[in-house]
Design an enzyme around this catalytic site. Structure first.
Site, mmCIF file in Angstrom:
data_model
loop_
_atom_site.group_PDB
_atom_site.id
_atom_site.type_symbol
_atom_site.label_atom_id
_atom_site.label_comp_id
_atom_site.label_asym_id
_atom_site.label_seq_id
_atom_site.Cartn_x
_atom_site.Cartn_y
_atom_site.Cartn_z
ATOM 1 N N PRO A 89 0.813 -1.220 0.000
ATOM 2 C CG PRO A 89 -0.074 -1.069 2.150
ATOM 3 C CD PRO A 89 0.608 -2.022 1.227
ATOM 4 C CD GLU A 116 1.830 -5.393 11.668
ATOM 5 O OE1 GLU A 116 1.916 -4.182 11.406
ATOM 6 O OE2 GLU A 116 0.742 -5.970 11.869
ATOM 7 N NE ARG A 154 -8.129 -7.233 -19.857
ATOM 8 C CZ ARG A 154 -8.724 -6.403 -20.717
ATOM 9 N NH1 ARG A 154 -8.176 -5.236 -20.986
ATOM 10 N NH2 ARG A 154 -9.852 -6.747 -21.310
ATOM 11 C CG ASP A 169 -10.264 -2.503 -21.861
ATOM 12 O OD1 ASP A 169 -11.405 -2.852 -22.204
ATOM 13 O OD2 ASP A 169 -9.332 -3.296 -21.667
#
Length: 260
Positions: A89, A116, A154, A169
């Site tokens: 993150p 963690e 893809r 897309d």
């Protein structure tokens, strides 16, 4: 293209990669996905891969040596250089533009953390970049790894039956507006009439120029409604501005509001 995934749950990654577009691409030999479990490279009877953090605090931290050995084994399985990505993150947000850059590489080695996180020294020594799939926290990097594999795969030549599917897309480069600026237009299939509504008549008429114009208008309008930060109206070409105004007028008419 080859994907190597260092994870405590290689079966999970293999299962995710076994379906749909990625699964079919593997069957056709267009790409391969390989899992590497650091527990297989851990020492001792308990095969420990984590330990308590220095400085105290909750949770456990993944240790250097099992991960380093797993990464080394993965690197050695193919002579082509591997670009190592840690799913975190704290990483750089994953965008369609970044996916295109990753898809140009012959190999990706994806490192999945747990607990963690991973000892920072290992990240500094072995990882080329960190990537995040969003501003939230998951239990581990396996789901983000599956997302990266699917998004990258893809875009590889031959993976999709129709290459135009990727070109159209959301977030793909727009020739008029620049990189990744518009959301996709709505799509419909049979039957043309249904209790939930009818397919727009323009899509049934066979006039390709009118269909392209309608789809462009819908993409502009949908982006304006849902992701306005992607749309710099001042920079729109004149025809796009007209289409967006037509979309707004139709929206007002449907809502029963007087046209501006």
């Amino acid at each position: 293209m080859r994907f190597d995934v260092v994870t405590l749950f290689p079966e999970f990654v293999a299962a995710c990669a076994g379906f749909g577009v990625v699964g079919r691409a593997q069957e056709r030999g267009l790409l391969s996905v390989h899992g590497w479990n650091p527990r297989d490279y851990a020492e001792g009877n308990y095969r420990r891969v984590d330990d308590r953090p220095f400085g105290g605090g909750p949770g456990m931290v993944m240790m250097i040596e099992p991960l380093r050995a797993a990464i080394a084994a993965a690197r050695g399985a193919d002579p082509r250089p591997a670009h190592v990505v840690y799913l975190s993150p704290q990483g750089r947000p994953l965008t369609q533009a970044r996916v295109r850059e990753l898809a140009a590489r012959p190999r990706l080695l994806l490192l999945c953390g747990r607990y963690e996180g991973v000892d920072e020294r290992l990240l500094a020594a072995e990882v080329d970049e960190e990537i995040s799939i969003g501003d939230y926290v998951l239990s581990g990097g396996e789901l983000p790894a599956a997302v990266v594999i699917d998004a990258v795969a893809r875009l590889r030549e031959g993976v999709l039956n129709d290459a135009e599917s990727a070109v159209q897309d959301s977030f793909e480069d727009d020739p008029a507006l620049g990189p990744g600026r518009l959301l996709d237009c709505p799509h419909y299939t049979r039957p043309p009439q249904h209790p939930l509504g009818d397919v727009p008549a323009v899509l049934l008429g066979g006039n390709h120029a009118e269909i392209a114009r309608w789809r462009r208008m819908q993409a502009l309008g949908r982006t304006w409604q849902r992701r306005p930060e992607l749309l710099d109206e001042a920079a729109l070409p004149a025809e796009d501005r007209r289409l967006l105004e037509a979309y707004r007028a139709a929206l007002s008419a449907d809502a029963g509001d007087p046209e501006p």
